[in-house]
Design an enzyme around this catalytic site. Sequence first.
Site, PDB file in Angstrom:
ATOM      1  N   ASP A 126      10.469  43.231  29.892  1.00  0.00           N
ATOM      2  CA  ASP A 126       9.758  42.312  30.786  1.00  0.00           C
ATOM      3  C   ASP A 126      10.807  41.355  31.378  1.00  0.00           C
ATOM      4  O   ASP A 126      11.897  41.191  30.810  1.00  0.00           O
ATOM      5  CB  ASP A 126       8.696  41.572  29.973  1.00  0.00           C
ATOM      6  CG  ASP A 126       8.133  40.385  30.715  1.00  0.00           C
ATOM      7  OD1 ASP A 126       7.729  40.568  31.869  1.00  0.00           O
ATOM      8  OD2 ASP A 126       8.114  39.274  30.138  1.00  0.00           O
ATOM      9  N   GLY A 156       0.811  -1.217   0.000  1.00  0.00           N
ATOM     10  CA  GLY A 156       0.000   0.000   0.000  1.00  0.00           C
ATOM     11  C   GLY A 156       0.844   1.267   0.000  1.00  0.00           C
ATOM     12  O   GLY A 156       0.581   2.203  -0.749  1.00  0.00           O
TER      13      GLY A 156
HETATM   14  C1  GDG Z   1       0.487  -1.286   9.113  1.00  0.00           C
HETATM   15  C2  GDG Z   1      -0.462  -0.981  10.279  1.00  0.00           C
HETATM   16  C3  GDG Z   1      -1.916   0.256   8.701  1.00  0.00           C
HETATM   17  C4  GDG Z   1      -1.948  -9.283   3.389  1.00  0.00           C
HETATM   18  N1  GDG Z   1      -1.795 -10.574   3.101  1.00  0.00           N
HETATM   19  C5  GDG Z   1      -1.381 -10.666   1.844  1.00  0.00           C
HETATM   20  C6  GDG Z   1      -1.283  -9.385   1.334  1.00  0.00           C
HETATM   21  N2  GDG Z   1      -1.636  -8.541   2.315  1.00  0.00           N
HETATM   22  C7  GDG Z   1      -1.660  -7.076   2.211  1.00  0.00           C
HETATM   23  C8  GDG Z   1      -3.062  -6.542   2.299  1.00  0.00           C
HETATM   24  C9  GDG Z   1      -2.846  -5.149   2.848  1.00  0.00           C
HETATM   25  C10 GDG Z   1      -1.576  -5.292   3.676  1.00  0.00           C
HETATM   26  O1  GDG Z   1      -0.965  -6.515   3.312  1.00  0.00           O
HETATM   27  C11 GDG Z   1      -1.877  -5.333   5.164  1.00  0.00           C
HETATM   28  O2  GDG Z   1      -2.152  -4.033   5.578  1.00  0.00           O
HETATM   29  P1  GDG Z   1      -2.891  -3.678   6.948  1.00  0.00           P
HETATM   30  O3  GDG Z   1      -3.221  -2.253   6.942  1.00  0.00           O
HETATM   31  O4  GDG Z   1      -4.097  -4.531   7.079  1.00  0.00           O
HETATM   32  O5  GDG Z   1      -1.888  -4.076   8.126  1.00  0.00           O
HETATM   33  P2  GDG Z   1      -0.285  -3.935   8.523  1.00  0.00           P
HETATM   34  O6  GDG Z   1       0.564  -4.770   7.661  1.00  0.00           O
HETATM   35  O7  GDG Z   1      -0.225  -4.279   9.961  1.00  0.00           O
HETATM   36  O8  GDG Z   1       0.124  -2.400   8.295  1.00  0.00           O
HETATM   37  C12 GDG Z   1      -1.869  -0.839   9.752  1.00  0.00           C
HETATM   38  C13 GDG Z   1      -0.858   0.049   7.653  1.00  0.00           C
HETATM   39  O9  GDG Z   1       0.420  -0.132   8.233  1.00  0.00           O
HETATM   40  C14 GDG Z   1      -0.788   1.231   6.701  1.00  0.00           C
HETATM   41  O10 GDG Z   1      -0.526   2.423   7.341  1.00  0.00           O
HETATM   42  O11 GDG Z   1      -3.188   0.212   8.094  1.00  0.00           O
HETATM   43  O12 GDG Z   1      -2.734  -0.519  10.816  1.00  0.00           O
HETATM   44  O13 GDG Z   1      -0.411  -2.031  11.252  1.00  0.00           O
HETATM   45  O14 GDG Z   1      -2.621  -4.245   1.833  1.00  0.00           O
HETATM   46  O15 GDG Z   1      -3.632  -6.576   1.033  1.00  0.00           O
HETATM   47  N3  GDG Z   1      -0.926  -9.136   0.068  1.00  0.00           N
HETATM   48  C15 GDG Z   1      -0.631 -10.191  -0.720  1.00  0.00           C
HETATM   49  N4  GDG Z   1      -0.683 -11.456  -0.265  1.00  0.00           N
HETATM   50  C16 GDG Z   1      -1.034 -11.737   0.980  1.00  0.00           C
HETATM   51  O16 GDG Z   1      -1.062 -12.915   1.369  1.00  0.00           O
HETATM   52  N5  GDG Z   1      -0.283  -9.977  -1.985  1.00  0.00           N
END
Ligand code: GDG
Length: 737
Positions: A508, A30
């Site tokens: 002051d 992301g």
């Molecule tokens: C940190 C913060 C915050 C997951 N499994 C697979 C896969 N993913 C991708 C998902 C998603 C990403 O990984 C996980 O993002 P999250 O936001 O759910 O969680 P964190 O990794 O903990 O990220 C979180 C983030 O930073 C951004 O600021 O939202 O709170 O903890 O995009 O799609 N992707 C693939 N295979 C998988 O098996 N290709």
Amino acid sequence: MSKTIIISNRLPVQLQISDGGLTAKPSVGGLATGMKSVHHGGESLWIGWSGLTKEDTPPELEEDIDKALRVHGCLRVPLTTAEMEGFYFGFSNRTIWPLFHYFLEYTEFELDFWETYKTVNHKFAQAILEQSEDEDIIWVHDYQLMLVPQMVKEKRPNATIGFFLHIPFPSYEIFRTLPWREEVLEGLLGADLIGFHTYDYERHFLSSVRRLLGLDVSFNDVYLENRVIKVDSFPMGIDYEKFHSAAKVSNALKGKERTDLQQKLDDHKASAPGTKLIVSIDRLDYSKGIAKRINAFEYFLNKYPEYKERVRLIILAVPSRSNVPQYKLLKREIDELVGRINGELSTVNWTPIWYFYRSLPFENLIDLYTSCDIAWLTPLRDGMNLVAKEYIATRTDKTGVLILSEMAGSANEMNEALLINPNNFEQQADTLKMAIEMPAEQQMARNIFLQNRLRRYNVEVWANEFMNSLKAKKQGADPFVSQKLNPGILNGMLEDYKVAKNRLLFLDYDGTLVGFHKDPQKAAPDKELYDLLDRLHHQEGTTLFLISGRDKETFSKWFLDKKYNMIVEHGVWISRNGQAFQLLEKVKKAWMDKIIPVLESFVDRTPGSFIEEKNYSLAWHYRNTDPDFGEKRATELNTVLTSLIGNDDISVLNGSKVMEVKSSNVNKGRAAARMLSEKEYDFVFSIGDDWTDEFMFQELPNSAFTVKVGLKKTKAKYHVEGVKRVRELLANFVNPS
Ligand code: GDG
């Protein structure tokens, strides 16, 4: 031309060394996607760790690696295995991660971890300093690099630095347990803009800044001596189009064109019509609440046994930080839980949980999102949670139900989802039932809103909003009323000073000539200050007045034998040339007996506050109270006093952490004006830091040089940054050439 420098722990590139040589592929995460609009062309550089430790990097490939990274606009910070251990697996993931996710019981306070964290942050800062110039914009990401902003700011004060925290910022009560809490806050405050996912994290951060560093915070600005730092929330979005169109493509494929996983999911659906699939996708992390979710699923099946054989939970847990002991334990716990529940509840036709411990390719992620009727995400704490957003984005026909933990940052923007407390099994069981039974129209009605919002506020908009806000800071869009006393203005002022025959200076004391102390009696003048004042006082053609709210006893003790001119208690008393203090204004004091008991009752109820009884005024000091509580009490006291004093000639002054009650006909402005009327002066100067000095700034003629200390709004024409700068400025008067 200015460039953008992005810094994160990991570079957005995957390096792979195999027999065939070296490959560098851009990552698809992301952050990497979101930063595309910021990180492009030759005007941007991304600094981070390559994923290979020094020990894992064959020396003969070093150059090739650098070259391959350069193609993607990246530069690596080389780290050793030991550094990764202490910095990443240690302080980042065994101290900050658990602490910021409210897992105090997993938080380790290890001095060695902290030391390595500092060293590695320093390496990152050094890399930035080597690559950057003053006009560059620097964006630092996440909890692994919280000290970097200050390390860079120190060496390059004109650089514009932004910081974004991707995880929650915990409440003060949690954060204060960190032994290095001040250092971490100071590290972050090196930035000009600090961003969080939600307003709650922002508010927790500001509260810690006020309580631990005692800094002034007004709305979302933090005031340092020489800078104002903006703190704001920027909820991170996703690449909506990427997920939405991937889902469309996947849905359009037929039969054997579909992925293996999709075909299996199709077969399953065909063999068990009317059954529902529930999906959850997370990194295997204790913050994600996976074990609790499995327990809640068992609870649901026992509470509503009619759903046995009619629902299935698919858990995708992506391996993560498996070097950290806590993660190993969690893995074992989940393996056992899944095994036990499947063992106890499975039938010939049905296994309640399908559990994948691996990472799947993007296409399969889309298969899971599009095939599952419900996404069930139950983090116990989560900075944002992008999976929730991705699930909604892939629902091209707008059906699907999202059950989301209130503890995820994304819950703030996803009100149309079914929000749950992950600790409440009863609620979760009932919500699952509701989700399973929810009519398609209702699902669609909810998802329309969610999709529209996610499409609009996507990750690109997120990155651009942060950058625009940072650029606005760079252009100095701060709403100051006064102008910084820059060298040009200073030179002009000194020219006037030199040629003037009769100069009048009002200085002051507290917050201007000396810094604040917890105990006001301790803010006595030092030798450097005496020397400076002596020289000004004895300078030909200069009349110096110390003008203060202090009582005459204290100033007599400190300055009477120095023979400085003094106006104290805001203008009640005056002393010239070492003579005893005399009344400058006729003031009443009968009201004081009525006000003292009121102030006393506030002292009793506000630990740390105290009353200063002056001859003609009463001051309630609250600098040493809890900052939030102190402000609350000050507002309360203001209301009480204003109603009490009615039309009497008494007024309440709000100074810097002090509230003063005094006769209305006395203030520094009136006193200064009286001095001015006694003689012709051709150079008038006044300087002060708080509200009570504003009377002077207002009252003095337009030709006067009025200077505010600090960055607050003011009627003064100019501002300087702090006590040190005030003294430097006055030293120029001693020697104006
Ligand atoms: C940190 C913060 C915050 C997951 N499994 C697979 C896969 N993913 C991708 C998902 C998603 C990403 O990984 C996980 O993002 P999250 O936001 O759910 O969680 P964190 O990794 O903990 O990220 C979180 C983030 O930073 C951004 O600021 O939202 O709170 O903890 O995009 O799609 N992707 C693939 N295979 C998988 O098996 N290709």
